[in-house]
Design a protein around this motif. Structure first.
Motif, short mmCIF file in Angstrom:
data_model
loop_
_atom_site.label_atom_id
_atom_site.label_comp_id
_atom_site.label_asym_id
_atom_site.label_seq_id
_atom_site.Cartn_x
_atom_site.Cartn_y
_atom_site.Cartn_z
N ILE A 180 0.83 -1.21 0.00
CA ILE A 180 0.00 0.00 0.00
C ILE A 180 0.85 1.25 0.00
O ILE A 180 0.65 2.18 -0.80
CB ILE A 180 -0.94 0.00 1.22
N LEU A 181 1.84 1.31 0.91
CA LEU A 181 2.67 2.51 1.03
C LEU A 181 3.46 2.78 -0.25
O LEU A 181 3.50 3.92 -0.74
CB LEU A 181 3.63 2.36 2.21
N SER A 182 4.07 1.75 -0.80
CA SER A 182 4.90 1.95 -1.99
C SER A 182 4.05 2.34 -3.20
O SER A 182 4.39 3.29 -3.93
CB SER A 182 5.71 0.69 -2.29
N ALA A 183 2.92 1.65 -3.40
CA ALA A 183 2.09 1.91 -4.58
C ALA A 183 1.42 3.28 -4.52
O ALA A 183 1.38 4.01 -5.52
CB ALA A 183 1.05 0.82 -4.74
N THR A 184 0.88 3.64 -3.36
CA THR A 184 0.19 4.94 -3.27
C THR A 184 1.18 6.10 -3.31
O THR A 184 0.87 7.17 -3.84
CB THR A 184 -0.65 5.02 -1.98
N PHE A 185 2.38 5.90 -2.76
CA PHE A 185 3.41 6.95 -2.83
C PHE A 185 3.80 7.21 -4.28
O PHE A 185 3.84 8.36 -4.74
CB PHE A 185 4.62 6.55 -2.01
N VAL A 186 4.06 6.14 -5.02
CA VAL A 186 4.45 6.28 -6.43
C VAL A 186 3.29 6.86 -7.24
O VAL A 186 3.50 7.72 -8.11
CB VAL A 186 4.88 4.92 -7.01
N ALA A 187 2.06 6.43 -6.95
CA ALA A 187 0.88 6.92 -7.69
C ALA A 187 0.72 8.42 -7.51
O ALA A 187 0.40 9.15 -8.46
CB ALA A 187 -0.37 6.19 -7.22
N GLY A 188 0.92 8.91 -6.27
CA GLY A 188 0.79 10.34 -6.02
C GLY A 188 1.86 11.16 -6.71
O GLY A 188 1.61 12.28 -7.18
N ARG A 189 3.07 10.59 -6.80
CA ARG A 189 4.19 11.32 -7.41
C ARG A 189 4.14 11.27 -8.93
O ARG A 189 4.59 12.23 -9.59
CB ARG A 189 5.52 10.73 -6.93
N THR A 190 3.64 10.19 -9.50
CA THR A 190 3.72 10.01 -10.96
C THR A 190 2.38 10.03 -11.67
O THR A 190 2.33 9.95 -12.90
CB THR A 190 4.42 8.67 -11.28
N ASN A 191 1.28 10.13 -10.90
CA ASN A 191 -0.07 10.14 -11.48
C ASN A 191 -0.32 8.88 -12.32
O ASN A 191 -0.87 8.94 -13.42
CB ASN A 191 -0.28 11.40 -12.34
N THR A 192 0.07 7.71 -11.78
CA THR A 192 -0.08 6.44 -12.50
C THR A 192 -0.86 5.45 -11.64
O THR A 192 -0.33 4.40 -11.26
CB THR A 192 1.29 5.85 -12.87
N ARG A 193 -2.09 5.76 -11.34
CA ARG A 193 -2.89 4.90 -10.47
C ARG A 193 -3.16 3.53 -11.11
O ARG A 193 -3.05 2.50 -10.47
CB ARG A 193 -4.22 5.59 -10.16
N GLY A 194 -3.55 3.53 -12.38
CA GLY A 194 -3.93 2.30 -13.05
C GLY A 194 -2.79 1.31 -13.17
O GLY A 194 -2.93 0.12 -12.87
N PHE A 195 -1.61 1.77 -13.60
CA PHE A 195 -0.48 0.88 -13.77
C PHE A 195 0.03 0.35 -12.43
O PHE A 195 0.50 -0.80 -12.34
CB PHE A 195 0.65 1.59 -14.54
N ASN A 196 -0.05 1.17 -11.39
CA ASN A 196 0.33 0.71 -10.06
C ASN A 196 -0.62 -0.37 -9.56
O ASN A 196 -0.19 -1.32 -8.89
CB ASN A 196 0.36 1.88 -9.08
N ALA A 197 -1.90 -0.22 -9.88
CA ALA A 197 -2.88 -1.25 -9.48
C ALA A 197 -2.54 -2.59 -10.15
O ALA A 197 -2.60 -3.65 -9.52
CB ALA A 197 -4.29 -0.81 -9.84
N CYS A 198 -2.19 -2.53 -11.43
CA CYS A 198 -1.79 -3.75 -12.14
C CYS A 198 -0.57 -4.39 -11.51
O CYS A 198 -0.49 -5.62 -11.36
CB CYS A 198 -1.50 -3.43 -13.61
N ALA A 199 0.39 -3.55 -11.13
CA ALA A 199 1.63 -4.06 -10.53
C ALA A 199 1.36 -4.78 -9.21
O ALA A 199 2.13 -5.67 -8.82
CB ALA A 199 2.61 -2.91 -10.31
N LEU A 200 0.29 -4.42 -8.52
CA LEU A 200 -0.05 -5.07 -7.26
C LEU A 200 -0.84 -6.37 -7.48
O LEU A 200 -0.74 -7.31 -6.69
CB LEU A 200 -0.87 -4.13 -6.38
N ILE A 201 -1.65 -6.39 -8.52
CA ILE A 201 -2.51 -7.55 -8.75
C ILE A 201 -1.73 -8.75 -9.32
O ILE A 201 -2.03 -9.90 -9.01
CB ILE A 201 -3.68 -7.17 -9.67
N ILE A 202 -0.71 -8.48 -10.12
CA ILE A 202 0.07 -9.57 -10.73
C ILE A 202 0.70 -10.50 -9.69
O ILE A 202 0.61 -11.73 -9.82
CB ILE A 202 1.12 -8.99 -11.70
#
Length: 504
Positions: A334-356
C-alpha cells in the motif's frame, strides 16, 4: 500563497457581481461568499497547514479503517480459537457468516450514501462506528449460528458507511496529487488490522479461565475500543473545512488550494441527474468490474487466511503468528504503490503491478505439491498484494468523478462492487472432502479474477487517456474553453466541466 492571494483578489469582486451562490452550488462557494467580510489573508505556509490538516483528520480516519477491518475479520481468528465448536456452527455455516456480512454491506451502500449526503459527514460516520462497536461487543454473548449471523448482518449494515465517508472526507481536504498517499495511509488499516488481529488472537489464546472463552473476551475488548473510537470521531473529526477549528484564513486557504481538483467540497442536495450520469458512464462500470474482480482474493483471504495456514499443518498459536507477515506485505504494498501513484499520477499501472503478484500467489497455492507448505505459505502472503490495489481504485474515483451526488453515487457503486467480490471469494472456499481441505477451485478463482481485474483497469486507463486527448484537441481548436468563474465550486460534474482532465 502569493498566487492564491492574487487570484482571489482579482476574482472575488467579479464573482460577487456575476455569480450568486444558491442551494445548487457547492457549500465551499457559499462560505467564500458570505455576507460578512473575511478580512485580509493570513500569512499561511501551505506545508504547515497541510501538516495541521493531516494531524486533524488522518489519525481518526486511520482508526476507523483499522477497526472496521479488524472487527469484520475477528470471526476469522475466533474460528481457530474454538468459536465454531462452542456455538455448534458447521464449516458450511461458517462460510455463510462472511457471505451475510457482505450481502448486508452491499444492500446498505445506496441508503448509506444518501444519508451521509443529507447529514453531517463526520457525525454520521461516528454514529455508525459506535453502532458496529456495539455489534462486535454482543458477539461475546453468541451461543449459536443464528445469533452469529444476525450480528454479522448488522455489522455489515453499519460498516458500509466507512469507506464512502472516508473517501468524501479525503476529497474535502486534499489535492488530487495528495489523495493516493492519504487514502493509502488510512487504508493501511487493513494490513495493520491483520497484524493487530493476529496478536490479539495469539494473546487471548493464553487465557485459560473457565468463566469465559478466549474468543468472547477478544470480541468484548475490541467492541469497547470501537465504541470509544466512534465517540472520538463524532467529537473531533470536522464535517468539512468550513466547520473545522481552523482559523478563517486557514479555512479559505484550505478551500482555495483545492480549486485545481475541480471536484468541489460538499453539497447536501441530492441531484438525480448527477446520479443518472454516473450510472450511465462506461467509466463507472469498468471501475466496478475491476473492483469486483480484484476483491475476490481479498474476500477469500480475509475470511479464510487463518484456516488456510492452519491447514498447512500448523497449530492455532502458530497460525496466529504466521498471519503477521500478511499484514506486513499489505502495508509495504500500500505505502509503496500509493506513494508512487501520487508522485507520478499512475494509479492504473500501479494497481496492475499489485494484482500480478496476487495472481502468482494463487498459482503457488493451487499447483505446488502438497508437501511444499513453505511455498504455499509464501503464495498465501503474495495474495495480499491484490487487496492493496483498492486504495488506488478509491483514489481513481475521488480524482475522476466530480459533482457531490455523482461522487456519492460512484462511492456506493464502488463499495457494492467490492462487496460482490468479497461475496464470491468466500463462496469459492467450499469443503472438498479432503482433510484438511485444499480449496483448489478457490485458489484458481484468485488467479482468474486477477487477470480480469488487470484487463478492466487497462481498458479504463485507455478510455480516460483518449478522453483527455479529445478535450485537449477541442480546446486547442477553440483557442481555449471559455472559463466560468468559480466553476470549480459550482458542483458541476466532470462531464459538464470541459476544463476537467482525468487522472489515471
Amino acid at each position: 500563497m502569493a498566487d492564491i492571494e492574487k487570484r482571489v483578489d482579482e476574482e472575488i469582486g467579479d464573482v460577487q457581481k456575476k455569480a450568486i451562490p444558491t442551494a445548487e452550488t457547492d457549500d465551499a462557494l457559499k462560505f467564500l461568499r458570505r455576507d460578512d467580510e473575511h478580512g485580509a489573508f493570513e500569512d499561511i505556509d501551505e506545508k504547515v497547514l497541510l501538516r495541521k490538516i493531516d494531524w486533524m483528520v488522518m489519525p481518526l480516519m486511520f482508526s476507523c479503517y483499522i477497526l472496521q477491518y479488524l472487527d469484520k475479520t475477528l470471526i476469522n481468528y475466533a474460528n481457530v480459537m474454538g468459536l465454531r465448536q462452542d456455538t455448534g456452527t458447521s464449516a458450511t455455516q461458517f462460510s455463510y457468516l462472511a457471505l451475510a456480512f457482505y450481502v448486508s454491506y452491499c444492500v446498505c451502500e445506496i441508503p448509506q450514501g444518501y444519508l451521509m449526503q443529507r447529514f453531517p459527514t463526520a457525525k454520521y460516520l461516528g454514529s455508525q462506528v459506535i453502532l458496529w462497536g456495539i455489534c462486535v461487543t454482543l458477539n461475546c454473548a453468541c451461543t449459536n449460528f443464528a445469533s452469529l449471523v444476525a450480528l454479522r448482518v448488522l455489522l455489515g449494515c453499519f460498516e458500509s458507511a466507512v469507506a464512502p465517508s472516508l473517501l468524501l472526507v479525503t476529497g474535502m481536504w486534499y489535492k488530487k496529487s495528495e489523495q493516493p498517499f492519504r487514502i493509502g495511509i488510512w487504508y493501511l488499516g487493513t494490513g495493520t488490522g491483520t497484524i493487530v488481529g493476529a496478536l490479539f488472537s495469539f494473546g487471548f489464546q493464553h487465557y485459560t479461565g473457565k468463566t469465559f472463552k478466549s474468543w468472547q473476551i477478544m470480541f468484548l475488548v475490541c467492541g469497547v475500543i470501537t465504541i470509544a473510537a466512534g465517540i472520538c470521531v463524532m467529537v473531533f473529526l470536522p464535517d468539512n473545512p468550513m466547520k473545522s477549528k481552523l482559523s478563517d484564513g486557514e479555512k479559505i486557504f484550505a478551500i482555495e488550494r483545492l480549486r485545481s481538483n475541480k471536484t468541489g467540497i460538499e453539497n447536501k442536495i441530492f441531484k438525480k441527474a448527477q446520479a443518472m450520469e454516473c450510472i450511465a458512464s462506461p467509466y463507472t462500470w469498468l471501475i466496478a468490474l475491476h473492483t469486483a474482480a480484484s476483491s475476490v482474493s481479498n474476500g477469500a483471504v480475509s475470511s479464510f487466511q487463518a484456516t488456510i495456514i492452519k491447514g498447512l499443518g500448523y497449530t492455532s498459536k502458530e497460525t496466529a503468528l504466521l498471519s503477521l507477515p500478511s499484514g506486513a506485505v499489505s502495508i509495504v504494498s500500500i505505502l509503496s504503490a500509493t506513494f508512487v501513484a501520487g508522485r507520478t499520477n499512475t494509479r492504473g499501472f500501479n494497481a496492475c503491478a499489485l494484482i500480478i503478484p496476487s495472481i502468482i500467489g494463487g498459482a503457488l497455492m493451487a499447483f505446488l505439491p502438497k508437501n511444499a507448505s513453505a511455498g504455499k505459505l509464501i503464495g498465501n502472503y503474495m495474495t495480499n498484494t491484490g487487496g492493496a490495489a483498492l486504495p488506488l481504485v478509491y483514489s481513481f474515483a475521488a480524482a475522476n468523478f466530480a459533482g457531490h451526488t455523482k461522487k456519492v453515487t460512484i462511492n456506493a457503486i464502488l463499495l457494492m462492487s467490492f462487496c460482490i467480490g468479497n461475496i464470491i471469494g468466500p463462496l469459492t472456499f467450499q469443503p472438498d472432502g479432503k482433510d484438511p481441505p485444499e480449496y483448489i477451485p478457490a485458489k484458481i478463482a484468485i488467479m482468474a479474477t486477477g487477470v480480469l481485474a488487470v484487463v478492466a483497469i487497462l481498458a479504463l486507463v485507455s478510455m480516460l487517456w483518449m478522453e483527455n486527448k479529445k478535450r485537449d484537441k477541442e480546446e486547442a481548436a477553440m483557442g481555449g474553453y471559455p472559463h466560468v468563474i468559480d466553476s470549480e465550486f459550482m458542483d458541476r460534474t466532470d462531464k459538464e466541466n470541459k476544463e476537467f482532465r482525468y487522472s489515471y
